[in-house]
Scaffold this active site. Structure first.
Site, PDB file in Angstrom:
ATOM      1  N   CYS A   2       1.007  -1.273  -0.038  1.00  0.00           N
ATOM      2  CA  CYS A   2       0.152   0.050   0.152  1.00  0.00           C
ATOM      3  C   CYS A   2       0.468   1.408  -0.095  1.00  0.00           C
ATOM      4  O   CYS A   2       2.055   0.932   0.522  1.00  0.00           O
ATOM      5  CB  CYS A   2      -0.704  -0.536   1.408  1.00  0.00           C
ATOM      6  SG  CYS A   2      -1.975  -1.391   1.566  1.00  0.00           S
ATOM      7  N   ARG A  27       4.648   0.296  -7.525  1.00  0.00           N
ATOM      8  CA  ARG A  27       4.245  -0.738  -5.843  1.00  0.00           C
ATOM      9  C   ARG A  27       3.572  -1.829  -5.148  1.00  0.00           C
ATOM     10  O   ARG A  27       3.599  -2.583  -5.318  1.00  0.00           O
ATOM     11  CB  ARG A  27       4.603  -0.014  -4.042  1.00  0.00           C
ATOM     12  CG  ARG A  27       5.103   1.338  -4.610  1.00  0.00           C
ATOM     13  CD  ARG A  27       4.647   1.978  -2.972  1.00  0.00           C
ATOM     14  NE  ARG A  27       4.991   1.975  -1.418  1.00  0.00           N
ATOM     15  CZ  ARG A  27       5.683   1.972  -0.600  1.00  0.00           C
ATOM     16  NH1 ARG A  27       6.703   2.570  -0.955  1.00  0.00           N
ATOM     17  NH2 ARG A  27       5.340   0.686   0.778  1.00  0.00           N
ATOM     18  N   TRP A  76      -3.279  -2.368  -1.280  1.00  0.00           N
ATOM     19  CA  TRP A  76      -2.859  -3.841  -1.651  1.00  0.00           C
ATOM     20  C   TRP A  76      -3.684  -4.991  -0.529  1.00  0.00           C
ATOM     21  O   TRP A  76      -3.425  -5.379   0.419  1.00  0.00           O
ATOM     22  CB  TRP A  76      -1.611  -3.946  -1.406  1.00  0.00           C
ATOM     23  CG  TRP A  76      -0.703  -5.153  -2.688  1.00  0.00           C
ATOM     24  CD1 TRP A  76      -1.186  -4.788  -4.008  1.00  0.00           C
ATOM     25  CD2 TRP A  76       0.143  -6.726  -2.445  1.00  0.00           C
ATOM     26  NE1 TRP A  76      -0.429  -6.162  -3.977  1.00  0.00           N
ATOM     27  CE2 TRP A  76       0.112  -6.762  -3.189  1.00  0.00           C
ATOM     28  CE3 TRP A  76       0.309  -7.084  -1.219  1.00  0.00           C
ATOM     29  CZ2 TRP A  76       0.774  -7.896  -3.610  1.00  0.00           C
ATOM     30  CZ3 TRP A  76       0.381  -8.190  -0.780  1.00  0.00           C
ATOM     31  CH2 TRP A  76       0.787  -9.006  -2.015  1.00  0.00           C
ATOM     32  N   ASN A 102      -1.374   2.000   6.054  1.00  0.00           N
ATOM     33  CA  ASN A 102      -0.378   0.635   5.523  1.00  0.00           C
ATOM     34  C   ASN A 102       0.047   0.012   7.014  1.00  0.00           C
ATOM     35  O   ASN A 102      -0.118   0.382   7.906  1.00  0.00           O
ATOM     36  CB  ASN A 102       0.673   1.359   4.726  1.00  0.00           C
ATOM     37  CG  ASN A 102       0.247   1.975   3.722  1.00  0.00           C
ATOM     38  OD1 ASN A 102      -0.473   1.688   2.914  1.00  0.00           O
ATOM     39  ND2 ASN A 102       1.814   2.240   3.040  1.00  0.00           N
ATOM     40  N   GLY A 103      -0.097  -1.168   6.395  1.00  0.00           N
ATOM     41  CA  GLY A 103       0.578  -2.477   7.858  1.00  0.00           C
ATOM     42  C   GLY A 103      -0.726  -3.417   8.068  1.00  0.00           C
ATOM     43  O   GLY A 103      -1.811  -3.293   7.113  1.00  0.00           O
ATOM     44  N   GLU A 484      18.781 -16.338 -10.012  1.00  0.00           N
ATOM     45  CA  GLU A 484      18.140 -14.920 -10.387  1.00  0.00           C
ATOM     46  C   GLU A 484      17.222 -14.592 -11.719  1.00  0.00           C
ATOM     47  O   GLU A 484      16.031 -14.111 -11.593  1.00  0.00           O
ATOM     48  CB  GLU A 484      18.737 -13.756 -10.027  1.00  0.00           C
ATOM     49  CG  GLU A 484      18.436 -12.241 -10.569  1.00  0.00           C
ATOM     50  CD  GLU A 484      17.700 -11.660  -9.933  1.00  0.00           C
ATOM     51  OE1 GLU A 484      16.797 -12.565  -9.158  1.00  0.00           O
ATOM     52  OE2 GLU A 484      17.443 -10.092  -9.946  1.00  0.00           O
ATOM     53  N   LYS A 488      13.588 -13.576 -12.629  1.00  0.00           N
ATOM     54  CA  LYS A 488      13.107 -12.706 -13.549  1.00  0.00           C
ATOM     55  C   LYS A 488      11.801 -13.019 -14.314  1.00  0.00           C
ATOM     56  O   LYS A 488      10.821 -12.337 -14.495  1.00  0.00           O
ATOM     57  CB  LYS A 488      14.451 -11.958 -14.120  1.00  0.00           C
ATOM     58  CG  LYS A 488      15.154 -10.824 -13.967  1.00  0.00           C
ATOM     59  CD  LYS A 488      14.912  -9.600 -13.175  1.00  0.00           C
ATOM     60  CE  LYS A 488      13.589  -9.918 -11.749  1.00  0.00           C
ATOM     61  NZ  LYS A 488      14.533  -9.735 -10.409  1.00  0.00           N
ATOM     62  N   GLU A 491       8.435 -14.088 -12.779  1.00  0.00           N
ATOM     63  CA  GLU A 491       7.095 -13.143 -12.758  1.00  0.00           C
ATOM     64  C   GLU A 491       6.779 -11.871 -13.122  1.00  0.00           C
ATOM     65  O   GLU A 491       6.294 -11.252 -12.891  1.00  0.00           O
ATOM     66  CB  GLU A 491       8.529 -11.954 -10.690  1.00  0.00           C
ATOM     67  CG  GLU A 491       9.805 -11.224 -11.607  1.00  0.00           C
ATOM     68  CD  GLU A 491      10.534 -10.711 -10.454  1.00  0.00           C
ATOM     69  OE1 GLU A 491       9.545  -9.908  -9.172  1.00  0.00           O
ATOM     70  OE2 GLU A 491      11.417 -10.201 -10.671  1.00  0.00           O
ATOM     71  N   HIS A 507      19.096 -36.118 -10.037  1.00  0.00           N
ATOM     72  CA  HIS A 507      18.683 -36.554  -9.125  1.00  0.00           C
ATOM     73  C   HIS A 507      16.774 -36.231  -8.804  1.00  0.00           C
ATOM     74  O   HIS A 507      16.464 -36.075  -7.646  1.00  0.00           O
ATOM     75  CB  HIS A 507      19.101 -36.284  -7.642  1.00  0.00           C
ATOM     76  CG  HIS A 507      20.613 -36.391  -8.078  1.00  0.00           C
ATOM     77  ND1 HIS A 507      20.778 -37.560  -6.903  1.00  0.00           N
ATOM     78  CD2 HIS A 507      21.740 -35.355  -8.235  1.00  0.00           C
ATOM     79  CE1 HIS A 507      22.537 -37.440  -7.313  1.00  0.00           C
ATOM     80  NE2 HIS A 507      22.598 -36.230  -7.301  1.00  0.00           N
ATOM     81  N   LYS A 607       5.945  -3.557  -4.924  1.00  0.00           N
ATOM     82  CA  LYS A 607       8.114  -3.519  -5.103  1.00  0.00           C
ATOM     83  C   LYS A 607       8.197  -3.804  -3.192  1.00  0.00           C
ATOM     84  O   LYS A 607       9.343  -4.137  -3.041  1.00  0.00           O
ATOM     85  CB  LYS A 607       7.334  -2.220  -5.107  1.00  0.00           C
ATOM     86  CG  LYS A 607       9.502  -1.854  -5.720  1.00  0.00           C
ATOM     87  CD  LYS A 607       9.500  -2.781  -6.646  1.00  0.00           C
ATOM     88  CE  LYS A 607      11.050  -1.761  -6.748  1.00  0.00           C
ATOM     89  NZ  LYS A 607      12.312  -2.814  -7.410  1.00  0.00           N
TER      90      LYS A 607
HETATM   91  C1  F6R Z   1      12.235  -9.103  -7.534  1.00  0.00           C
HETATM   92  C2  F6R Z   1      12.331  -8.468  -6.444  1.00  0.00           C
HETATM   93  C3  F6R Z   1      11.831  -8.715  -5.393  1.00  0.00           C
HETATM   94  C4  F6R Z   1      12.891  -8.361  -4.087  1.00  0.00           C
HETATM   95  C5  F6R Z   1      12.683  -9.121  -2.141  1.00  0.00           C
HETATM   96  C6  F6R Z   1      13.317  -8.196  -1.025  1.00  0.00           C
HETATM   97  O1  F6R Z   1      12.434  -8.945  -9.039  1.00  0.00           O
HETATM   98  O2  F6R Z   1      12.466  -7.370  -6.255  1.00  0.00           O
HETATM   99  O3  F6R Z   1      11.926 -10.269  -4.875  1.00  0.00           O
HETATM  100  O4  F6R Z   1      13.907  -8.986  -4.081  1.00  0.00           O
HETATM  101  O5  F6R Z   1      11.513  -8.567  -2.597  1.00  0.00           O
HETATM  102  O6  F6R Z   1      13.072  -6.416  -1.779  1.00  0.00           O
HETATM  103  P1  F6R Z   1      13.540  -5.398  -1.120  1.00  0.00           P
HETATM  104  O7  F6R Z   1      15.053  -5.732  -1.248  1.00  0.00           O
HETATM  105  O8  F6R Z   1      13.362  -4.812  -0.843  1.00  0.00           O
HETATM  106  O9  F6R Z   1      14.067  -5.979   1.063  1.00  0.00           O
END
Ligand code: F6R
Length: 612
Positions: A2, A27, A76, A102-103, A484, A488, A491, A507, A607
């Site tokens: 949020c 976000r 959210w 938020n929270g 990674e 990418k 997601e 395995h 985000k």
């Molecule tokens: C994926 C991505 C997330 C963040 C994760 C941690 O592209 O961005 O997996 O890496 O949510 O977020 P931070 O780094 O802000 O703690």
């Protein structure tokens, strides 16, 4: 997660709130709302499920709401489905108080039952509504808003960043925070609150970060801040040096693409202030050489992509320092009773500096006596403030939900930290040290050369974008890279994808390989190149389509077996993933583009993950 923005000034509040909310769109959210106050028209509120454009249409771009004080929110959903009623702001029963939050209020059910027993009726399924209703309840008995706010804050449990309007106070609003980010912004004749600085960057760069338990009264003439006991305090002000244009698309179709292209420059900014006469130094690091020598164990703790940086860090730091380095997901670490003491360094990696699991892992580590060093992108964020040491990544604002430039700068900082520790501990030969430093300096230019040649990646994306299952395989640093690359892809393109250590194929996983399965085979870790080749042969024999990624020096060898080969320049072994990640980011981007996905705001993702 949020987003919150609040404004008090001389201009009309609603258009400014909508503008701020738009900058928080990245976000992730499912509904949005604003409430403004004016002496003549009282409290006016509009909220709606869906994108911000729905709210814009509903309010005629904010023009239908009149008032100089207001609060806005992008939601959210956590408690209650995304719909108009559950959107914020939430009103108290008599409509005099509006709240954005938020929270999570953990004891909201108990408070709700209590208020229902007092005759209060609720409109929404949210935990937030209890804040508005409880506040009305206390305000009705005391007639003093500030003391009612404190009473309400003492009663609720959980995490919150709050913005509160009350009809009786048309010139100001109240903000409060605990375990959820909230900052105060100081403009010319106006004041702001925001959950994220990008919301208000257009209007001011002067900010203060609210601490847990603090309450602020925000008006056009200034902001008064009170501590948890209600005593007025002076807040330190910070100047944010992020460029507004960095948080705007600047002609690119997507923030993600722009941020991929920004990586060389971000790495340059991250490296150059920390290299002097061929040596790494960290100006602000308080950890002394003696303390570094006394460490017998290092933990790297993070979530998602930041965790993947940590996986590379484990390989590299153990190699450089000859000390045990463990990498643990923050959500596991915090509940795992970890073996941590005063000789342990816990490195927390977080772009946002607000990820709840990482924050809680940090607090646990400190409680157990460890020293905490964080690698963070957002200056003044909660994780940065609570760490013993913080090393900032100078990536600038990262808006796309899928991280790219923050990942790359985190990796750079972690590698530099490894070099710094290794020199302090005497675990690295000077010639090796000099070789890595020199390659570190060459990294941005090498990355630029990868970014100049994106056509083969685009071609492969257009060839394979409709596959529904992808495997990334690799060993050692290539395995970490695959984690990674796979994240990418999944997601932003919603393609099921997994990363495996190639040695694990036999395995179990190899049973999933069948004609037409796409395997991204990573062979940039040259000491194990021959093994990578064997794995390519293995999956090819089962009919897999192969996209191989290797270094320029091994490209010809790889092409003997794999039909599609991408290559990145050779660099020092420890730095190779910094180049290898770029084609994987671009592959994910182009695949998502072909599939028509919402690249910057993938479904269900946020985000900054400030709830568990
Ligand atoms: C994926 C991505 C997330 C963040 C994760 C941690 O592209 O961005 O997996 O890496 O949510 O977020 P931070 O780094 O802000 O703690």
């Amino acid at each position: 997660m949020c987003g919150i923005v609040g404004f008090a000034g001389k201009e009309e509040a609603a258009p400014i709130l909508l503008d701020g909310l738009e900058r928080l769109e990245y976000r992730g959210y499912d509904s949005a709302g604003v409430a403004v106050l004016s002496e003549k028209q009282g409290l006016q509120m509009k909220k709606a499920k869906g994108r911000l454009k729905v709210l814009r249409a509903l309010t005629d771009d904010g023009r239908s709401l009149s008032g100089h004080v207001g609060i806005g929110h992008t939601r959210w959903a956590t408690h209650g489905e995304p719909n108009d009623v559950n959107s914020h702001p939430h009103l108290s029963q008599n409509g005099m108080i509006a709240v954005v939050h938020n929270g999570i209020i953990e004891n909201y059910l108990e408070i709700k039952e209590f208020l229902i027993s007092k005759g209060v009726s609720f409109r929404s399924d949210t935990d937030t509504e209890v804040v508005a209703q409880l506040l009305e309840y206390y305000y009705a008995s005391s007639g003093d808003l500030k003391s009612a706010v404190y009473k309400m804050l003492h009663r609720i449990e959980g995490a919150y960043a709050l913005g509160i309007l009350c009809v009786d106070y048309p010139d100001c609003f109240i903000a409060a925070r605990k375990d959820a980010p909230l900052l105060l912004g100081y403009g010319e004749g106006c004041s702001f609150i925001a959950s994220d600085v990008t919301a208000i960057l257009k209007y001011t760069r002067e900010v203060s970060y609210m601490a847990d338990g603090e309450v602020a009264v925000v008006s056009a003439s200034g902001i008064r801040v009170f501590d948890a006991m209600g005593l007025e305090i002076e807040k330190e002000r910070h100047t944010v040096d992020w460029d507004v244009s960095a948080a705007e698309k600047g002609g690119y179709a997507h923030f993600m693409y722009k941020e991929i292209l920004e990586q060389p420059e971000a790495i340059r900014k991250t490296i150059s202030p920390r290299l002097k006469d061929g040596h790494v130094f960290f100006e602000d690091l308080k950890l002394t050489a003696e303390e570094i020598r006394s460490l017998n164990r290092i933990f790297i703790v993070a979530c998602g992509s930041s965790y993947h940086v940590g996986v590379i860090g484990k390989y590299n730091l153990e190699r450089l320092l000859r000390r045990p380095v463990e990498v643990v997901l923050a959500s596991e670490f915090r509940y795992a009773d970890p073996l941590v003491d005063e000789h342990t360094l816990v490195i927390v990696i977080s772009q946002s500096g607000e990820t709840l699991d990482s924050m809680m892992a940090l607090r646990l580590a400190k409680k157990l006596g460890a020293r905490v060093l964080s690698i963070v992108n957002v200056v003044g964020s909660s994780i940065a403030r609570e760490s013993d040491d913080v090393l900032y990544t100078w990536a600038g604002p990262e808006i796309a939900v899928a991280t790219t430039k923050a990942y790359s700068t985190q990796l750079t900082v972690l590698n530099m930290l490894g070099l710094y520790f290794a020199e302090t501990l005497g675990t690295i030969e000077p010639a090796e040290y000099a070789a890595i430093v020199s390659e570190l300096q060459a990294l941005p230019a090498r990355m630029e050369s990868v970014l100049e040649n994106t056509e083969p990646i685009q071609y492969l994306a257009s060839r394979y974008f409709n596959h529904d299952s992808v495997f990334f395989i690799g060993r050692n640093l290539d395995y970490a890279l695959g984690l990674e690359g796979s994240l990418k892809l999944k997601e932003i393109s919603y393609i099921h994808s997994e990363a495996y250590a190639s040695g694990e194929l036999k395995h179990g996983t190899i049973s999933l390989i069948e004609p037409g399965t796409l395997v991204i085979a990573l062979g940039t870790y040259t000491p194990l190149f021959d093994k990578a080749m064997s794995n390519v042969i293995e999956v090819k024999a089962r009919g897999a389509d192969i996209v191989a990624l290797t270094t320029e020096s091994r490209c010809a060898d790889m092409a003997k077996t794999a039909e599609n080969v991408l290559a990145v320049p050779d660099t020092h072994l420890l730095l190779q993933p910094s180049l290898g990640i770029v084609p994987l980011q671009l592959f994910a981007y182009y695949v998502a583009l072909q599939r028509g996905c919402d690249i910057d705001k993938p479904r269900n993702l946020a985000k900054s993950v400030t709830v568990e």
